[in-house]
Design a protein around this motif. Structure first.
Motif, PDB file in Angstrom:
ATOM      1  N   TYR A 105       0.825  -1.208   0.000  1.00  0.00           N
ATOM      2  CA  TYR A 105       0.000   0.000   0.000  1.00  0.00           C
ATOM      3  C   TYR A 105       0.855   1.252   0.000  1.00  0.00           C
ATOM      4  O   TYR A 105       2.068   1.191   0.197  1.00  0.00           O
ATOM      5  CB  TYR A 105      -0.949  -0.005   1.207  1.00  0.00           C
TER       6      TYR A 105
ATOM      7  N   THR B 275       9.076  11.108   3.313  1.00  0.00           N
ATOM      8  CA  THR B 275       9.310  12.323   4.105  1.00  0.00           C
ATOM      9  C   THR B 275      10.764  12.322   4.597  1.00  0.00           C
ATOM     10  O   THR B 275      11.448  13.352   4.531  1.00  0.00           O
ATOM     11  CB  THR B 275       8.343  12.368   5.302  1.00  0.00           C
TER      12      THR B 275
ATOM     13  N   THR C 211       4.313  10.949   6.154  1.00  0.00           N
ATOM     14  CA  THR C 211       3.389  11.609   5.237  1.00  0.00           C
ATOM     15  C   THR C 211       2.343  12.481   5.934  1.00  0.00           C
ATOM     16  O   THR C 211       2.143  13.619   5.548  1.00  0.00           O
ATOM     17  CB  THR C 211       2.701  10.508   4.386  1.00  0.00           C
TER      18      THR C 211
END
Ligand code: PDD
Length: 284
Positions: free
Chosen positions: A32, A206, A242
């Motif tokens: 995912y 990130t 994120t």
């Protein structure tokens, strides 16, 4: 009306269905991604979609779409749901077939599901900082794969939540790896330390952006595993991910980090990260 994607098609949320023998449901056999959306635009979308393809390859799954096709589909879904600030979630599983540990044949296509969610920037937490607990990292040895199997992460995050904390900082013995749902970095004497991108952590997008910012700004950094002792002696600690961007951690296991306030280097990184978001997605 809320819309979702099931197997490449945009449907109304209420009509979307997945089979009970989907391998994601039965085995967690899939991968995912979660992508941030600011001002209706995906932030670092390409980087996330490339990682999705890499995660799929690592579990020997062939995605039926290219990153470019996926980007288009996500843009379509964001527009359809009129999402301004939030996230888009997408997952691919190894398809639907009678339960068997062996992979299904090539005729079984992966199941692809995606949806959006409104999520504000966590401005208050980013301003004040958050608390964390420590927890032994009991996960498998391929944490670099963004797999649907998150039980180890969930058990740690639940422990943190029950302690009134935002994150569980995970460690394998003396070495700190990452957080239950974010990457962890420390700052000591102006130098940023963070675990290298190997099989023990998810190489956060990130995290990668923050490291890029550090290199551009000549902020010293070292990608190496730091110890629990180094964590407890750190001047600053931050979590990155994120949804949380650059999040100051001001307390670990009940003990203040530095003076218990977000530190100057973390503040600088927060500002530079926000500037990067604004450069790509417009004013926040
Ligand atoms: N989590 N490490 C772990 C274990 C994570 O679950 C995440 C993100 C990260 C940070 O990765 P990135 O910067 O690419 O978001 C690190 C997502 C957001 C989630 O599972 O919801």
């Amino acid at each position: 009306m809320e819309y979702v994607i099931v197997d490449g098609r945009i449907l109304e949320r209420a009509t979307a269905k997945v089979d009970i023998e989907d391998r994601g449901y039965q085995f967690g056999d899939g991968v995912y991604e979660v992508i941030r959306v600011y001002n209706g635009k995906m932030f670092t979308g390409k980087e996330h979609l490339n990682r999705l393809v890499e995660s799929a390859e690592k579990i020997r799954m062939q995605l039926p779409y290219s990153p470019e096709q996926l980007e288009e589909k996500m843009e379509e879904l964001i527009a359809k749901n009129e999402l301004e600030t939030g996230t888009v979630y997408m997952q691919f599983t190894r398809g639907t077939s009678p339960r068997n540990h062996v992979f299904p044949g090539a005729d079984i296509a992966p199941t692809f599901v995606a949806y959006t969610r409104k999520v504000p920037r966590p401005e208050e937490s980013m301003e004040k900082g958050v608390r964390a607990i420590l927890d032994e990292d009991i996960r498998w040895l391929r944490c670099d794969i963004k797999s649907l199997n998150l039980l180890g992460n969930l058990l740690s995050k639940q422990k943190a939540a029950e302690a009134g904390c935002f994150e569980a900082i995970l460690h394998r013995g003396e070495k700190v790896t990452e957080g239950s749902h974010s990457n962890i970095s420390i700052i000591k004497d102006g130098v940023i330390l963070t675990h290298p991108a190997d099989n023990f952590i998810l190489n956060g997008i990130t995290r990668q952006k923050v490291l890029e910012i550090c290199r551009n700004e000549q902020i010293p950094l070292e990608e190496r595993a730091f110890t629990l002792d180094e964590l407890s002696a750190a001047d600053e600690v931050f979590s990155s991910g994120t949804t949380v961007e650059v999040m100051p951690v001001v307390e670990v296991d009940g003990k203040p980090v530095g003076n218990g306030e977000p530190g100057a280097v973390t503040r600088k990184l927060q500002a530079l990260f926000k500037a990067e978001i604004e450069r790509r997605c417009g004013k926040l």
